[in-house]
Design a protein around this motif. Structure first.
Motif: not given
Length: 317
Positions: A95-99, A103-104, A108-116, A139-142
């Motif tokens: 949320r903080n990365a997007i809002k 955009t950080d 986004l990259i770290e969390i979405l590529s590493s989580r199960t 995510v798509t808006g940003d």
């Protein structure tokens, strides 16, 4: 991956007793930071939640609020992170990365590529509950372009299962034809294959690609793509190969050069402390010929350093 964390649940756990220790550590003049960090880093996250509940019952106050009132700086940020349930921590980070301002992408990259896949599904549901908003829409808006498309694919958390023996060579050939072999790059193919195949399948594809192209997959991505898409594709490839090695590298770059990327350092140390910190430490030693412990020691200071070292849990010098 069971039991590869440096932080484990405490055996003879008593939430009321721990709540009292924390209360005393903050009562009166001055704060006993040592007691606070030693206690919190030797309890699992779910035990910390029980301590938080006991603290409220016993003292009618919010433990996290009290800690924030007593502590400051990076040490405070680290302690608040330790007190946040893991899925909520990911959700808040996203949320903080997007809002935030801009955009950080890194987060986004770290969390979405590493989580199960299951974690991604839990994150999406928790995001909805917490912010009354759809993570995918935010995510798509940003974001935009191919970068956005791959993020959306990862958010679906529906990678194929197992290895498709018949497709390994074909996938490698498709990636080769989409990049090194043509003028310009067909990003579509990279996104589809790297975003949808299982990690086991991808590891076989990378080996076939190496034979075919004479390059590692990462080298081709570096050459053929750029910006956010390149960073995301690289993270996906690295996580398919080894999640702990990906985090070892992330930690290395958070401390490399002038200044420290404290946000990344805290996020990784906290979110992996109960998952695979022992493997991350081993990979750090292997990849960078020094221990994670010594890197943290040299790059941080004060209570913040002490707490990070407790999370690291040992020196592989």
């Amino acid at each position: 991956m069971a039991g590869r964390g440096s932080v484990r649940a405490s055996g003879n756990f008593n939430a009321n007793q721990d709540a009292e220790i924390l209360y005393k550590a903050m009562k009166g003049l001055g704060t006993d930071e040592d007691s606070i960090m030693k206690l919190l880093t030797s309890r699992s996250n779910s035990q910390r939640q029980q301590i938080k509940a006991a603290y409220k019952t016993l003292h009618g106050k919010d433990l996290v609020g009290d800690l924030q009132g007593e502590l400051g700086g990076t040490f405070e940020t680290l302690v608040v992170a330790l007190m946040t349930p893991p899925i909520l921590y990911d959700v808040t980070s996203l949320r903080n990365a997007i809002k935030g301002a801009g955009t950080d992408e890194k987060v986004l990259i770290e969390i979405l590529s590493s989580r199960t896949a299951q974690q991604i599904k839990d994150i999406t549901a928790a995001y909805r509950q917490e912010f009354d908003a759809e993570l995918e829409e935010d995510v798509t808006g940003d974001t935009s372009g191919h970068f956005r498309r791959l993020l959306v694919i990862l958010l679906q958390a529906s990678r194929q299962q197992g290895v498709q023996e018949g497709n390994i060579e074909a996938d490698a050939q498709t990636l080769f034809s989409a990049g090194e072999k043509k003028f310009g790059t067909d990003e579509e193919q990279f996104i589809t294959i790297l975003g949808n195949r299982s990690t086991e399948h991808l590891r076989r594809v990378f080996a076939a690609y190496m034979k075919l192209a004479g390059y590692e997959m990462e080298e081709s991505i570096q050459r053929e793509t750029s910006g956010g898409l390149r960073d995301l594709l690289l993270a996906v490839v690295k996580c398919a190969r080894s999640v702990p090695a990906y985090f070892a590298e992330t930690l290395y770059y958070s401390m490399k050069g002038a200044g420290t990327d404290d946000q990344t350092l805290i996020r990784v140390m906290v979110s992996r402390s109960e998952v695979d910190m022992l493997d991350i430490r081993a990979d750090y030693r292997r990849l960078f010929a020094k221990s994670l412990h010594s890197a943290i020691q040299g790059d941080t200071s004060g209570d913040y350093r002490k707490a990070l070292l407790l999370l690291c849990g040992g020196n592989d010098a």
